[in-house]
Design an enzyme around this catalytic site. Structure first.
Site, PDB file in Angstrom:
ATOM      1  N   PRO A 162       0.818  -1.219   0.000  1.00 57.89           N
ATOM      2  CA  PRO A 162       0.000   0.000   0.000  1.00 57.89           C
ATOM      3  C   PRO A 162       0.853   1.273   0.000  1.00 57.89           C
ATOM      4  O   PRO A 162       0.456   2.287  -0.563  1.00 57.89           O
ATOM      5  CB  PRO A 162      -0.801  -0.108   1.298  1.00 57.89           C
ATOM      6  CG  PRO A 162      -0.880  -1.576   1.573  1.00 57.89           C
ATOM      7  CD  PRO A 162       0.393  -2.171   1.051  1.00 57.89           C
TER       8      PRO A 162
ATOM      9  N   SER B  74       6.345   1.852  -7.522  1.00 51.33           N
ATOM     10  CA  SER B  74       7.576   1.918  -8.306  1.00 51.33           C
ATOM     11  C   SER B  74       8.835   1.782  -7.454  1.00 51.33           C
ATOM     12  O   SER B  74       9.810   1.170  -7.875  1.00 51.33           O
ATOM     13  CB  SER B  74       7.639   3.259  -9.049  1.00 51.33           C
ATOM     14  OG  SER B  74       6.594   3.328  -9.989  1.00 51.33           O
TER      15      SER B  74
ATOM     16  N   GLU C 136       5.746  -4.594 -13.445  1.00 47.05           N
ATOM     17  CA  GLU C 136       7.176  -4.910 -13.611  1.00 47.05           C
ATOM     18  C   GLU C 136       7.969  -3.645 -13.945  1.00 47.05           C
ATOM     19  O   GLU C 136       8.989  -3.702 -14.635  1.00 47.05           O
ATOM     20  CB  GLU C 136       7.406  -5.979 -14.686  1.00 47.05           C
ATOM     21  CG  GLU C 136       6.863  -7.344 -14.344  1.00 47.05           C
ATOM     22  CD  GLU C 136       7.572  -7.982 -13.159  1.00 47.05           C
ATOM     23  OE1 GLU C 136       6.899  -8.208 -12.140  1.00 47.05           O
ATOM     24  OE2 GLU C 136       8.777  -8.235 -13.242  1.00 47.05           O
TER      25      GLU C 136
HETATM   26  C1  LIG Z   1      -3.365  -5.309 -12.830  1.00 45.03           C
HETATM   27  C2  LIG Z   1      -2.125  -5.142 -12.031  1.00 45.03           C
HETATM   28  C3  LIG Z   1      -1.346  -6.257 -11.741  1.00 45.03           C
HETATM   29  C4  LIG Z   1      -0.214  -6.112 -10.959  1.00 45.03           C
HETATM   30  N1  LIG Z   1       0.519  -7.232 -10.634  1.00 45.03           N
HETATM   31  C5  LIG Z   1       1.515  -7.131  -9.732  1.00 45.03           C
HETATM   32  C6  LIG Z   1       2.157  -8.293  -9.231  1.00 45.03           C
HETATM   33  O1  LIG Z   1       1.884  -9.420  -9.660  1.00 45.03           O
HETATM   34  N2  LIG Z   1       3.095  -8.135  -8.274  1.00 45.03           N
HETATM   35  C7  LIG Z   1       3.431  -6.916  -7.765  1.00 45.03           C
HETATM   36  O2  LIG Z   1       4.277  -6.854  -6.883  1.00 45.03           O
HETATM   37  N3  LIG Z   1       2.860  -5.786  -8.240  1.00 45.03           N
HETATM   38  C8  LIG Z   1       1.913  -5.864  -9.202  1.00 45.03           C
HETATM   39  N4  LIG Z   1       1.277  -4.733  -9.651  1.00 45.03           N
HETATM   40  C9  LIG Z   1       1.700  -3.439  -9.148  1.00 45.03           C
HETATM   41  C10 LIG Z   1       2.546  -2.686 -10.172  1.00 45.03           C
HETATM   42  O3  LIG Z   1       3.814  -3.275 -10.293  1.00 45.03           O
HETATM   43  C11 LIG Z   1       2.598  -1.217  -9.714  1.00 45.03           C
HETATM   44  O4  LIG Z   1       1.318  -0.687  -9.957  1.00 45.03           O
HETATM   45  C12 LIG Z   1       3.643  -0.445 -10.469  1.00 45.03           C
HETATM   46  O5  LIG Z   1       4.913  -0.820 -10.020  1.00 45.03           O
HETATM   47  C13 LIG Z   1       3.482   1.073 -10.283  1.00 45.03           C
HETATM   48  O6  LIG Z   1       3.355   1.387  -8.950  1.00 45.03           O
HETATM   49  P1  LIG Z   1       2.189   2.367  -8.451  1.00 45.03           P
HETATM   50  O7  LIG Z   1       0.939   1.851  -9.053  1.00 45.03           O
HETATM   51  O8  LIG Z   1       2.262   2.471  -6.987  1.00 45.03           O
HETATM   52  O9  LIG Z   1       2.519   3.734  -9.110  1.00 45.03           O
HETATM   53  P2  LIG Z   1       3.535   4.842  -8.573  1.00 45.03           P
HETATM   54  O10 LIG Z   1       4.859   4.238  -8.264  1.00 45.03           O
HETATM   55  O11 LIG Z   1       2.875   5.615  -7.487  1.00 45.03           O
HETATM   56  O12 LIG Z   1       3.672   5.729  -9.862  1.00 45.03           O
HETATM   57  C14 LIG Z   1       2.632   6.610 -10.315  1.00 45.03           C
HETATM   58  C15 LIG Z   1       3.148   7.324 -11.545  1.00 45.03           C
HETATM   59  O13 LIG Z   1       4.353   8.057 -11.227  1.00 45.03           O
HETATM   60  C16 LIG Z   1       5.419   7.641 -12.075  1.00 45.03           C
HETATM   61  N5  LIG Z   1       6.673   7.656 -11.334  1.00 45.03           N
HETATM   62  C17 LIG Z   1       6.944   7.038 -10.164  1.00 45.03           C
HETATM   63  N6  LIG Z   1       8.228   7.264  -9.798  1.00 45.03           N
HETATM   64  C18 LIG Z   1       8.779   8.028 -10.763  1.00 45.03           C
HETATM   65  C19 LIG Z   1      10.069   8.602 -10.963  1.00 45.03           C
HETATM   66  N7  LIG Z   1      11.063   8.401 -10.093  1.00 45.03           N
HETATM   67  N8  LIG Z   1      10.268   9.342 -12.076  1.00 45.03           N
HETATM   68  C20 LIG Z   1       9.271   9.545 -12.970  1.00 45.03           C
HETATM   69  N9  LIG Z   1       8.020   9.041 -12.837  1.00 45.03           N
HETATM   70  C21 LIG Z   1       7.785   8.289 -11.746  1.00 45.03           C
HETATM   71  C22 LIG Z   1       5.047   6.237 -12.521  1.00 45.03           C
HETATM   72  O14 LIG Z   1       5.659   5.918 -13.734  1.00 45.03           O
HETATM   73  C23 LIG Z   1       3.540   6.348 -12.665  1.00 45.03           C
HETATM   74  O15 LIG Z   1       3.216   6.908 -13.901  1.00 45.03           O
HETATM   75  C24 LIG Z   1       0.178  -4.844 -10.479  1.00 45.03           C
HETATM   76  C25 LIG Z   1      -0.606  -3.717 -10.797  1.00 45.03           C
HETATM   77  C26 LIG Z   1      -1.741  -3.852 -11.547  1.00 45.03           C
HETATM   78  C27 LIG Z   1      -2.561  -2.646 -11.831  1.00 45.03           C
END
Ligand SMILES: Cc1cc2nc3c(=O)[nH]c(=O)nc-3n(C[C@H](O)[C@H](O)[C@H](O)COP(=O)(O)OP(=O)(O)OC[C@H]3O[C@@H](n4cnc5c(N)ncnc54)[C@H](O)[C@@H]3O)c2cc1C
Length: 404
Positions: A139, A143, A381
């Site tokens: 939660p 990223s 990923e």
């Molecule tokens: C359908 C689905 C399946 C998934 N399956 C898995 C799974 O099997 N296992 C697992 O562990 N996770 C899984 N995830 C999670 C997924 O890996 C994360 O959603 C992803 O890593 C992005 O994290 P966040 O959603 O918290 O976005 P955030 O990290 O909050 O990012 C939000 C936005 O900000 C951008 N951003 C963040 N940091 C930076 C930076 N330093 N510079 C520039 N831009 C940045 C991102 O690119 C994005 O556009 C899944 C997600 C979904 C929706």
């Protein structure tokens, strides 16, 4: 001269995966898009086939199991195709059929790729045939995978895990979950290790399932680990915390999984291009390879541009997998392939809806579905932006603290 033809052995396995995609996945693609959270029972037949083939030593069909980096043939002067390339082609072909179904192929989860990449021989004998999901996200972060707060504490001959994992693909269906947890938060990211948690481990539960934009055939779960106990030797890699090495150990799994996700995007892209070609041809649009794009209709010129993007995404993915099979460091190339393929997938599938007009937007074809499905491949990923950041760091020689 460079020969970009696939070797015969790989072609045969890719063809087999394509058959599965066209005969099993496509016919049920819309059904499970409309029935989110319903288990695609048709995949059980497939699981039995996979098990049979694995027992007979034949190639795997589909899935994201990935390959062991030492699976490359031993003495082929560093030019071998091993488990990574084979998994990549299978992932591509099955995603051409349906990426949501592909993500829920039994025994072929992203956690399997992590196990294949780093498990010891003893662990492979225990976990080689499980169905493993991958649980990194929490939660408090997505990223920034160094921000893991889930803890793992050694208690006698067991690890005790506590934390919450969200958005876990196959989190409800898989038999095992590969969980990232810290063995000592005071030591920072170097203390993050991965653990194989069996579904029936005491203290592991599914809190709920997500409703999503696309890949509805794939379950996405919230998992709770409450004093969850697993055997001490279910840790992947060394339990030692090497602060100098950082968390390169767990990050290494991305070098195997990112080209696979790139391949999924390439598969959906190809599906959309093929369908779009049919729609355009029926509308009387001619796509010529002998005439400059600027002398053709706007739709044909767009098609040619998208096809070029598709080719480059495909070739970048092959390169990344080939490097993994040949034990060449491929973090840069893995991120390049995922960045290019992820963006190409979303661009092409949405553009295909646009060019096909009302046919594209309606449920008469799968074009609108692919436009919804493809977006996730540019998010999980590692998002598009994160891949670009990794590429920039590597090209410019900057550390993660120098370039954020
Ligand atoms: C359908 C689905 C399946 C998934 N399956 C898995 C799974 O099997 N296992 C697992 O562990 N996770 C899984 N995830 C999670 C997924 O890996 C994360 O959603 C992803 O890593 C992005 O994290 P966040 O959603 O918290 O976005 P955030 O990290 O909050 O990012 C939000 C936005 O900000 C951008 N951003 C963040 N940091 C930076 C930076 N330093 N510079 C520039 N831009 C940045 C991102 O690119 C994005 O556009 C899944 C997600 C979904 C929706």
């Amino acid at each position: 001269m460079i020969n970009l033809e696939l070797p015969r052995k790989l072609k045969a396995s890719a063809n087999q995966a394509h058959q599965v995609a066209s005969q099993i996945f496509r016919p049920i693609s819309r059904k499970y898009d409309l029935a989110e959270h319903e288990y695609p029972v048709e995949l059980d037949t497939m699981a039995a086939m996979i098990e049979g083939l694995a027992d007979s030593g034949t190639q795997k069909i589909g899935g994201a199991a990935g390959g062991r980096n030492d699976e490359a043939a031993t003495d082929l002067t560093a030019n071998a195709n091993g488990g990574n390339m084979s998994a990549l082609l299978n992932a591509l072909e099955t995603s051409w059929g349906d990426v949501g179904l592909m993500l829920t192929i039994p025994y072929q989860g992203l956690g399997n790729a992590a196990i294949a990449a780093v498990a010891t021989d003893e662990q492979l004998s225990r976990f080689g045939k499980v169905w493993a999901a991958m649980a990194i996200t929490e939660p408090s972060f997505g990223s920034d995978s160094a921000a893991v707060t889930t803890t793992a504490t050694l208690d006698g001959d067991e690890w005790v895990l506590n934390g919450e994992k969200i958005f876990v693909t196959c989190g409800e269906r898989a038999t095992h979950i590969v969980v990232w947890a810290s063995v000592d938060k005071s030591l920072g990211r170097a203390a993050i290790k991965s653990f194989v948690v069996p579904r029936d481990a005491p203290g592991l539960s599914v809190a709920r399932l997500e409703h999503k934009l696309g890949i509805k055939a794939s379950d996405t779960a919230v998992l709770l680990l409450q004093d969850c106990r697993i055997p001490a030797d279910n840790i992947l890699g060394s339990p030692e915390v090497n602060v100098e090495k950082g968390f390169a150990g767990v990050m290494q799994t991305f070098d195997n999984t990112r080209p696979l996700v790139a391949a999924m995007a390439v598969g959906v892209t190809r599906a959309a291009l093929e369908e779009l070609r049919t729609v355009l041809t029926e509308a009387g649009v001619e796509i010529s390879y002998d005439t400059p794009a600027m002398n053709q209709s706007a739709a044909a010129a767009e098609f040619l541009r998208m096809e070029a993007d598709y080719e480059s995404a495909y070739l970048l993915s092959l390169r990344a997998a080939w490097m993994a099979d040949n034990k060449k460091p491929n973090s840069l190339e893995a991120s390049m392939s995922k960045a290019k393929a992820g963006r190409t997938g979303t661009d092409v599938t949405l553009k295909a809806v646009e060019l096909a007009g009302s046919i594209g937007y309606s449920q008469r074809t799968l074009l609108e579905k692919w436009a919804r499905d493809s977006k996730i491949l540019d998010i999980f990923e590692g998002t598009q932006q994160i891949q670009q950041l990794i590429v920039a760091r590597r090209v410019l020689g900057k550390t993660s603290s120098e370039l954020k």
